[in-house]
Design an enzyme around this catalytic site. Structure first.
Site, PDB file in Angstrom:
ATOM      1  N   GLN A 216       0.774  -1.239   0.000  1.00 23.85           N
ATOM      2  CA  GLN A 216       0.000   0.000   0.000  1.00 23.85           C
ATOM      3  C   GLN A 216       0.807   1.293   0.000  1.00 23.85           C
ATOM      4  OE1 GLN A 216      -3.504   2.243   2.603  1.00 23.85           O
ATOM      5  NE2 GLN A 216      -3.064   0.113   3.001  1.00 23.85           N
TER       6      GLN A 216
ATOM      7  N   ARG B  30       7.059  -9.767  -9.580  1.00 21.64           N
ATOM      8  CA  ARG B  30       7.672 -11.096  -9.684  1.00 21.64           C
ATOM      9  C   ARG B  30       6.942 -11.946 -10.725  1.00 21.64           C
ATOM     10  NH1 ARG B  30       7.549 -13.820  -4.028  1.00 21.64           N
ATOM     11  NH2 ARG B  30       5.581 -12.665  -3.921  1.00 21.64           N
TER      12      ARG B  30
ATOM     13  N   LYS C 288      10.728  -3.897  10.452  1.00 25.29           N
ATOM     14  CA  LYS C 288       9.609  -3.817   9.522  1.00 25.29           C
ATOM     15  C   LYS C 288       8.451  -3.059  10.173  1.00 25.29           C
ATOM     16  CE  LYS C 288      10.370  -8.016   6.786  1.00 25.29           C
ATOM     17  NZ  LYS C 288       9.767  -9.298   6.356  1.00 25.29           N
ATOM     18  N   VAL C 289       7.671  -2.391   9.337  1.00 27.32           N
ATOM     19  CA  VAL C 289       6.537  -1.625   9.851  1.00 27.32           C
ATOM     20  C   VAL C 289       5.310  -1.885   8.985  1.00 27.32           C
ATOM     21  CG1 VAL C 289       5.607   0.673  10.280  1.00 27.32           C
ATOM     22  CG2 VAL C 289       7.961   0.181  10.855  1.00 27.32           C
TER      23      VAL C 289
ATOM     24  N   GLU D 180       0.862  -0.800   8.820  1.00 26.19           N
ATOM     25  CA  GLU D 180      -0.015   0.338   9.087  1.00 26.19           C
ATOM     26  C   GLU D 180      -0.193   0.624  10.575  1.00 26.19           C
ATOM     27  OE1 GLU D 180      -2.355   3.460   9.070  1.00 26.19           O
ATOM     28  OE2 GLU D 180      -1.702   2.652   7.157  1.00 26.19           O
TER      29      GLU D 180
ATOM     30  N   ASP E 241       0.274   3.975   6.000  1.00 22.46           N
ATOM     31  CA  ASP E 241       0.618   3.551   4.644  1.00 22.46           C
ATOM     32  C   ASP E 241       0.345   4.651   3.614  1.00 22.46           C
ATOM     33  OD1 ASP E 241       1.704   0.957   4.856  1.00 22.46           O
ATOM     34  OD2 ASP E 241      -0.264   0.106   5.197  1.00 22.46           O
TER      35      ASP E 241
ATOM     36  N   GLY F 222      -8.965  21.341  19.243  1.00 22.91           N
ATOM     37  CA  GLY F 222      -8.622  22.683  18.788  1.00 22.91           C
ATOM     38  C   GLY F 222      -9.154  23.724  19.751  1.00 22.91           C
ATOM     39  N   GLY F 223      -9.126  24.969  19.314  1.00 24.56           N
ATOM     40  CA  GLY F 223      -9.568  26.049  20.182  1.00 24.56           C
ATOM     41  C   GLY F 223     -11.073  26.136  20.332  1.00 24.56           C
TER      42      GLY F 223
END
Length: 415
Positions: free
Chosen positions: A17, A38, A136-137, A139, A168, A246-247
């Site tokens: 991805q 491949r 390795k990582v 998502e 990803d 947020g504000g």
């Protein structure tokens, strides 16, 4: 009008991805993206999460549109030569393999520079330099190590990952920016360069407001968080449910039909400028003269009651009616739209954000179009290629092989 990246050729060594997200955007911009796969197998996602037997999955087709597919095994003698020729003929190479994979094929950055000094070599990595750089990582790992999960979830409950693929696809989009910058720099310098984007870094970049809050926390409680004033703040930015962060405080509230519809909700923000109109429409004009409610600071410790009263009103209308009422009053709000609703939304079809594409094996399917709109370079969304569909075409027109050389390469298992 011409495409923005017309005549730019991408050597796409990506899979799954994060990398394909990047190269698909480049393809939408008009680059000639040559996806290397491949022989006999292809990108692993061709077979993952299939909904139709023996047909390329939606996982693959929705990430690989507008590309050409060539099958190649660079570990064979012929394949190695072909790969070197592709490097010579391309402007950018993009990869998201495990650390060192391209080097082990015999093509470290130094050799790539020798073959093509103008080559831009772009990589998605899990981590930048440091103790985890060889790990390795995936998502959810990226979301956890980049700060998203620790700040997402209900108050005092377990951390949660988001359904949005910020690890990803988020990293792939960051890598696009780096590639475009390198292409622009090449126009001035005449040389390519390395471009890397770590998934941890990209997620952290998307969480920058939480890094902001981490520093603010050192100077006292975060008053816009639901934990204020009765909850407990620890040493790190806490999870805050659906608080806006947020504000201007915001929350998700129920709408009519919520008992049966899991998406019958709307997000409402109590923006200070629009609060008087919001108070009037929900029947609380009295708040405008009440010192406990008529300023943002006064409302902060009473936000739970404020949103409870807003919800009493929203529960009498469906989410689209709420949107139609609040939007003209300049009250920021947004209905919770399901994937079913988004897929059917005419405006998204009209804008090219949701596109129906025809596929020779699976038939028509929906995909997401280019979210980045250019006024003079429209993005045409085309189907993903079949495995190796353009192998001979690319070997002849790009690499320069003749029929005998192609046959020899095939006999070696190179293609």
């Amino acid at each position: 009008m011409g495409k923005a990246l017309e005549k730019i050729r991408i050597l796409d060594m990506t899979h799954v991805q994060s990398g394909p997200t990047c190269t698909q955007i480049l393809a939408w911009f008009g680059a000639d993206v040559i996806k290397v796969e491949r022989p006999g197998v292809g990108d692993a996602t061709r077979a993952q999460l299939r909904d139709i037997p023996d047909v390329d999955s939606l996982y693959f087709t929705m990430l690989n549109g507008n590309k050409r597919s060539v099958t190649l095994n660079p570990k064979t003698e012929a394949g190695n030569r072909i790969f070197a020729r592709l490097i010579e003929a391309c402007d950018v190479m993009v990869e998201n393999f495990a650390p060192g994979a391209i080097d082990r094929m015999g093509f470290p950055w130094e050799k790539i520079q020798e073959i093509n000094p103008r080559m831009i070599y772009a990589s998605v990595k899990g981590f930048g330099p440091g103790p985890f750089e060889d790990c390795k990582v995936y998502e959810n790992v990226a979301q956890c190590t980049g700060g998203a999960a620790s700040t997402t979830g209900e108050i005092d409950r377990v951390p949660l990952v988001t359904g949005a693929q910020i690890g990803d696809s988020g990293t792939g989009i960051h890598l696009v920016a780096g590639i475009l910058a390198a292409l622009l720099h090449r126009e001035k310098s005449g040389r390519g360069q390395r471009v890397t984007c770590a998934m941890q870094d990209a997620v952290l970049n998307l969480c920058r407001v939480k890094m902001r809050d981490q520093q603010r926390l050192a100077h006292g409680p975060l008053k816009e968080y639901p934990q204020y004033p009765h909850g407990r703040f620890g040493r790190a930015v806490p999870r805050a449910g659906n608080a806006s962060g947020g504000g201007h405080p915001g929350w998700i509230v129920k709408c009519k039909g919520w008992e049966d519809d899991p998406d019958a909700y709307i997000y409402v923000i109590t923006q200070a400028q629009a609060f008087p109109a919001l108070a009037r429409v929900i029947g609380h004009e009295d708040w405008l003269e009440d010192p406990d409610y008529n300023t943002p600071e006064a409302r902060l410790p009473r936000l739970e009651h404020v949103f409870s009263e807003i919800e009493k009103w929203t529960m009498t209308r469906d989410k689209m009616e709420v949107m139609a009422t609040l939007n003209p009053l300049n009250v920021p709000c947004g209905p919770i739209l399901s994937m079913k609703e988004l897929a059917a939304e005419p405006s998204l079809r009209g804008a090219g954000t949701v596109v129906e594409v025809d596929h020779p094996e699976r038939g028509p399917y929906l995909t997401v179009g280019n979210p980045i709109k250019l006024s003079d370079s429209p993005a045409d969304v085309e189907r993903a290629p079949l495995l190796g569909e353009h192998t001979e075409e690319i070997l002849k027109s790009v690499v320069g092989l003749d029929d005998d050389e192609i046959s020899a390469a095939r006999a070696q298992g190179a293609i």
